[in-house]
Write a protein that holds these residues in place. Structure first.
Motif, PDB file in Angstrom:
ATOM      1  N   GLY A   1       0.694  -1.335   0.190  1.00 33.11           N
ATOM      2  CA  GLY A   1      -0.399   0.218  -0.142  1.00 33.11           C
ATOM      3  C   GLY A   1       0.600   1.372  -0.138  1.00 33.11           C
ATOM      4  N   TRP A   2       2.188   1.649   0.854  1.00 32.98           N
ATOM      5  CA  TRP A   2       3.077   2.002   0.584  1.00 32.98           C
ATOM      6  C   TRP A   2       3.707   2.415  -0.155  1.00 32.98           C
ATOM      7  N   LEU A   3       3.726   1.541  -1.047  1.00 34.57           N
ATOM      8  CA  LEU A   3       4.718   1.661  -2.143  1.00 34.57           C
ATOM      9  C   LEU A   3       4.301   2.155  -3.625  1.00 34.57           C
ATOM     10  N   GLY A   4       2.515   1.275  -3.562  1.00 33.96           N
ATOM     11  CA  GLY A   4       1.321   1.781  -4.493  1.00 33.96           C
ATOM     12  C   GLY A   4       1.332   3.378  -4.077  1.00 33.96           C
ATOM     13  N   MET A   5       1.433   3.679  -3.005  1.00 28.46           N
ATOM     14  CA  MET A   5       0.660   5.294  -3.074  1.00 28.46           C
ATOM     15  C   MET A   5       2.220   6.239  -3.493  1.00 28.46           C
ATOM     16  N   ALA A   6       3.472   5.713  -2.651  1.00 29.87           N
ATOM     17  CA  ALA A   6       4.459   6.635  -3.616  1.00 29.87           C
ATOM     18  C   ALA A   6       4.855   6.909  -4.866  1.00 29.87           C
ATOM     19  N   GLU A   7       4.688   5.589  -5.041  1.00 23.77           N
ATOM     20  CA  GLU A   7       5.643   5.600  -6.256  1.00 23.77           C
ATOM     21  C   GLU A   7       4.427   5.165  -7.843  1.00 23.77           C
ATOM     22  N   GLY A   8       3.376   4.796  -7.012  1.00 15.12           N
ATOM     23  CA  GLY A   8       2.570   4.810  -8.156  1.00 15.12           C
ATOM     24  C   GLY A   8       2.047   3.319  -9.015  1.00 15.12           C
ATOM     25  N   ILE A   9       0.959   3.003  -9.594  1.00 15.75           N
ATOM     26  CA  ILE A   9       1.155   1.777  -9.855  1.00 15.75           C
ATOM     27  C   ILE A   9       1.213   1.416 -11.453  1.00 15.75           C
ATOM     28  N   THR A  10       0.865   0.510 -12.043  1.00 12.81           N
ATOM     29  CA  THR A  10       1.044  -0.302 -13.378  1.00 12.81           C
ATOM     30  C   THR A  10      -0.219   0.787 -14.011  1.00 12.81           C
ATOM     31  N   SER A  11       0.509   1.908 -15.351  1.00 16.00           N
ATOM     32  CA  SER A  11      -0.710   1.739 -16.152  1.00 16.00           C
ATOM     33  C   SER A  11      -1.607   1.394 -16.541  1.00 16.00           C
ATOM     34  N   THR A  12      -2.133   0.192 -16.598  1.00 22.57           N
ATOM     35  CA  THR A  12      -3.223  -0.466 -16.936  1.00 22.57           C
ATOM     36  C   THR A  12      -4.152  -0.571 -16.134  1.00 22.57           C
ATOM     37  N   ARG A  13      -4.054  -0.308 -14.944  1.00 17.52           N
ATOM     38  CA  ARG A  13      -4.738   0.478 -13.492  1.00 17.52           C
ATOM     39  C   ARG A  13      -5.561   2.089 -13.604  1.00 17.52           C
ATOM     40  N   PRO A  14      -6.961   2.513 -14.313  1.00 13.49           N
ATOM     41  CA  PRO A  14      -7.424   3.573 -14.372  1.00 13.49           C
ATOM     42  C   PRO A  14      -7.634   4.590 -13.005  1.00 13.49           C
ATOM     43  N   TRP A  15      -7.211   3.641 -11.804  1.00 10.65           N
ATOM     44  CA  TRP A  15      -7.279   4.281 -10.734  1.00 10.65           C
ATOM     45  C   TRP A  15      -5.435   3.710  -9.363  1.00 10.65           C
ATOM     46  N   THR A  16      -6.268   4.289  -8.149  1.00  6.59           N
ATOM     47  CA  THR A  16      -5.203   4.862  -7.436  1.00  6.59           C
ATOM     48  C   THR A  16      -4.916   3.777  -5.791  1.00  6.59           C
ATOM     49  N   ILE A  17      -3.964   2.917  -5.807  1.00  5.01           N
ATOM     50  CA  ILE A  17      -3.957   1.990  -4.425  1.00  5.01           C
ATOM     51  C   ILE A  17      -5.432   2.883  -3.629  1.00  5.01           C
ATOM     52  N   GLY A  18      -5.502   3.825  -3.281  1.00  6.97           N
ATOM     53  CA  GLY A  18      -5.995   5.165  -2.084  1.00  6.97           C
ATOM     54  C   GLY A  18      -7.436   4.553  -2.488  1.00  6.97           C
ATOM     55  N   GLN A  19      -7.851   4.756  -4.068  1.00  5.38           N
ATOM     56  CA  GLN A  19      -9.238   4.128  -5.120  1.00  5.38           C
ATOM     57  C   GLN A  19      -9.242   3.389  -4.801  1.00  5.38           C
ATOM     58  N   ARG A  20      -8.444   1.982  -4.897  1.00  3.30           N
ATOM     59  CA  ARG A  20      -8.743   0.930  -4.174  1.00  3.30           C
ATOM     60  C   ARG A  20      -8.893   0.639  -3.068  1.00  3.30           C
ATOM     61  N   LEU A  21      -8.717   1.020  -2.322  1.00  5.96           N
ATOM     62  CA  LEU A  21      -9.116   0.265  -0.809  1.00  5.96           C
ATOM     63  C   LEU A  21     -10.113   1.333  -0.598  1.00  5.96           C
ATOM     64  N   LEU A  22     -10.687   2.513  -1.304  1.00  6.84           N
ATOM     65  CA  LEU A  22     -12.130   3.069  -0.693  1.00  6.84           C
ATOM     66  C   LEU A  22     -12.904   2.429  -1.469  1.00  6.84           C
ATOM     67  N   THR A  23     -12.688   1.164  -2.592  1.00  9.92           N
ATOM     68  CA  THR A  23     -13.706   1.248  -3.579  1.00  9.92           C
ATOM     69  C   THR A  23     -13.614  -0.720  -2.647  1.00  9.92           C
ATOM     70  N   GLU A  24     -13.328  -1.083  -2.516  1.00  7.89           N
ATOM     71  CA  GLU A  24     -13.107  -2.686  -1.250  1.00  7.89           C
ATOM     72  C   GLU A  24     -14.408  -3.184  -0.926  1.00  7.89           C
ATOM     73  N   PRO A  25     -14.946  -1.909  -0.320  1.00  5.01           N
ATOM     74  CA  PRO A  25     -15.572  -2.195   0.771  1.00  5.01           C
ATOM     75  C   PRO A  25     -17.244  -2.668  -0.041  1.00  5.01           C
ATOM     76  N   ARG A  26     -17.200  -1.945  -0.856  1.00  4.01           N
ATOM     77  CA  ARG A  26     -18.310  -2.024  -2.108  1.00  4.01           C
ATOM     78  C   ARG A  26     -18.588  -2.849  -2.692  1.00  4.01           C
ATOM     79  N   ILE A  27     -17.137  -3.812  -3.338  1.00  4.20           N
ATOM     80  CA  ILE A  27     -17.533  -4.661  -3.951  1.00  4.20           C
ATOM     81  C   ILE A  27     -17.648  -6.172  -3.252  1.00  4.20           C
ATOM     82  N   LEU A  28     -16.486  -5.664  -1.684  1.00  2.18           N
ATOM     83  CA  LEU A  28     -17.209  -7.317  -0.887  1.00  2.18           C
ATOM     84  C   LEU A  28     -18.568  -7.310  -0.402  1.00  2.18           C
TER      85      LEU A  28
END
Length: 625
Positions: free
Chosen positions: A193-220
């Motif tokens: 999580g820290w690495l994804g927020m600090a350095e970003g993630i792959t360009s194939t993902r149209p969202w950030t790690i922070g947005q993913r953490l916000l989204t997963e409760p809806r998914i669950l």
């Protein structure tokens, strides 16, 4: 991957053996789950008065899981064996651990230690080699200890000194795999999580790690909806239409979902003594989801992620339906006061009809799940109907719409595909998979208008990353270019599209995509019979991401088109830059690369390919008799 050798040793291979093995594995998992729940029922005290009810509840709980329609996609989607095998080894590991735990608590320290270490050690290794979430096995064992097993021990009388010593020995042995693994998993998830927020993630993902953490409760919550309100047809494997949450209030369901998931986890912890089976179902689920639904930048949603975490989920319902006690009693409970006025036999009559009602309800639930699973499995046997239904269930999914359009084109209905794709393209103008399939559909009718070409060029210029679609789609078009279905999809038309993709800064920032594009341009020049230009483009493609596989494939293409000299030159170029090849730094790719190096696989392949090309060059140079 090794397990696939049970089903085939050559490729392409028919799918039936793979699906048969998956089905047998699913049935095996259901049997192991029944054994685990029966064992837990006895150890947790549910079988103290009526053992047969607890055993029946174990069978019913595993049957409800086994017949759930949500797991049809996991079983019949062949590659999801990677989700099934970790469940197999996790169940085996928990059973071995329970056996060792029992031995140790009864004084068998040596034998118990062996069983525990085999279960929490050996099975964890096997589960993790199947898929990364297999490493959760020791943490899931701890979850059982804190819920069902812990509640049972809290209701017993004080232990004699010998049993207390045995319990201390057990905790010491069990801590060896549980604590390091639990700490390692938690540390890795925080680091990811820290690495994804600090350095970003792959360009194939149209969202950030922070947005993913916000989204997963809806998914669950969506998963839980599908699990507890099952339906015969689920959204399937295409879920790219799901939008990430950008804040706690965007969309509005984000905050309520986060509160609901947090509340469920807290409730599971608070109920672990009074309602241990219910607590186990809740906490086991969220622990099982901890790797795939938190900080690792996987896709937001996939049904198969529920396969392992849901295994004890229906056990509390089964206990209630079978009349077993859900609530854990405290030691020496206060006797209920005896009432003076009591109608004779009324409680017995009420209990009888209540038991009959529960039996009927259990049969209805099992029957309903069976019918829904049968309908879902039948759909998986008809790819065309499946594609069309998934497109209807996922109207905003570009993948689902493209897949349905391909099904329509394959059955001679390009007009339907065109209508579908035009609607989808209006919603997603930068989706290359839609635009390219629209080209193919128009081409099937014999003509591509300039506007459609323009849509495809725009999508290729703006798409974030289209993965392997570049190589597969354009590769097919180049192969068909000598006899195209429509005149516009000739080599010049293909090159126009490739040049549009080369103008996409996002695609060109990815070494693998740059390699694909230059290699495809080389294939266009090869189809024009221009070997010198082909060689230059193939060398340029290889330089983007140096690896033996690409070099050999491109050399083989040159050789198969009668240009052995250029193919040998390409291999010479590879030999000159080979020392810059970047090896995988972790995981199974690194192990695979190490094995191939130890076997000198690429050296032998290079020698074999050079020999073949040299012989071909000599044969072409020699005068014909």
């Amino acid at each position: 991957m090794l397990s696939f050798l049970l089903d085939a040793r050559d490729w392409p291979a028919p799918p039936f053996p793979f699906k048969r093995t998956n089905l047998l594995l699913h049935l095996l998992n259901g049997g192991l789950l029944a054994l685990l729940l029966a064992r837990l029922g006895r150890l947790a005290g549910y079988a103290q008065s009526t053992a047969w009810r607890a055993d029946l509840a174990a069978v019913l709980g595993s049957t409800l899981w086994l017949l759930h329609p949500l797991f049809v996609s996991t079983t019949l989607y062949i590659v999801q064996r990677e989700a099934m095998l970790p469940a197999t080894f996790t169940l085996l590991g928990l059973l071995l651990w329970l056996r060792g735990r029992e031995l140790m608590l009864h004084g068998g320290s040596l034998g118990g230690s062996v069983w525990i270490l085999a279960g929490l050690g050996g099975c964890t290794v096997l589960a993790t080699l199947s898929k990364a979430n297999g490493i959760l096995l020791p943490v899931l064992a701890l979850t059982l200890e804190c819920t069902s097993l812990g509640a049972a021990s809290s209701t017993t009388a004080p232990l004699p000194e010998l049993e207390q010593t045995s319990r201390r020995h057990y905790r010491l042995v069990a801590a060896l795999p549980i604590l390091p693994v639990g700490a390692a998993v938690a540390t890795y998830l925080v680091y990811a999580g820290w690495l994804g927020m600090a350095e970003g993630i792959t360009s194939t993902r149209p969202w950030t790690i922070g947005q993913r953490l916000l989204t997963e409760p809806r998914i669950l919550l969506r998963y839980l909806d599908l699990l507890w309100l099952p339906r015969p047809f689920t959204p399937g494997v295409f879920n790219d239409q799901i939008k990430a949450s950008t804040s706690l209030l965007q969309p509005l369901t984000t905050l309520p979902a986060a509160v609901a998931i947090t509340g469920l986890i807290i409730a599971g912890w608070l109920l672990r003594r009074m309602y241990p089976a219910l607590a186990l179902a809740i906490l086991f689920y969220f622990v099982g989801q901890s790797i795939e639904s938190t900080t690792i930048p996987l896709e937001l949603y996939f049904e198969h992620r529920n396969y392992l975490p849901t295994m004890p989920m229906f056990w509390p319902l089964a206990l209630w339906l079978c009349g077993a006690r859900l609530r854990q009693l405290r030691p020496n409970p206060q006797p209920r006061p005896i009432t003076t006025f009591r109608l004779p036999h009324l409680p017995e009559i009420a209990a009888h009809y209540r038991g009959m009602s529960k039996a009927v309800l259990a049969l209805l639930i099992v029957g309903g799940l069976f019918l829904m699973t049968h309908a879902q499995a039948s759909l998986w046997g008809n790819s065309r109907d499946q594609a069309l239904l998934w497109a209807r269930l996922n109207p905003d999914s570009p993948r689902a719409q493209a897949y349905a359009a391909q099904a329509e084109m394959s059955t001679g209905r390009p007009q339907d595909a065109i209508i579908r794709l035009q609607v989808a393209l209006a919603r997603n103008p930068d989706e290359a998979q839609i635009a390219l399939n629209l080209l193919a559909a128009k081409c099937q009718l014999g003509h591509i208008d300039e506007a459609t070409f323009g849509y495809a060029k725009r999508a290729l210029e703006e798409s974030r990353d289209i993965g392997g679609l570049l190589a597969s789609w354009f590769g097919r078009m180049i192969e068909q270019s000598n006899h195209p279905t429509c005149p516009e999809m000739n080599l010049d038309g293909i090159e126009r599209l490739l040049q549009a993709a080369i103008g996409n800064a996002s695609l060109m920032s990815i070494p693998g995509r740059r390699q694909d594009l230059y290699s495809l341009l080389g294939q266009v020049e090869l189809a024009r019979d221009l070997p010198v230009r082909t060689l230059a483009l193939f060398n340029q493609a290889l330089d983007q991401r140096i690896n033996a596989s690409t070099a050999f494939q491109q050399a083989a293409l040159l050789g198969s088109h009668g240009h052995a000299a250029e193919a040998l030159s390409h291999l010479d170029h590879y030999a000159a830059v080979r020392q810059k090849e970047v090896k995988p730094d972790s995981g199974m790719p690194r192990l695979n690369a190490w094995v191939l190096d130890r076997q000198h696989y690429w050296d032998r392949e290079l020698m074999r390919l050079r020999t073949t090309l040299t012989q071909d060059l000599q044969r072409r140079a020699s005068p014909h008799p």
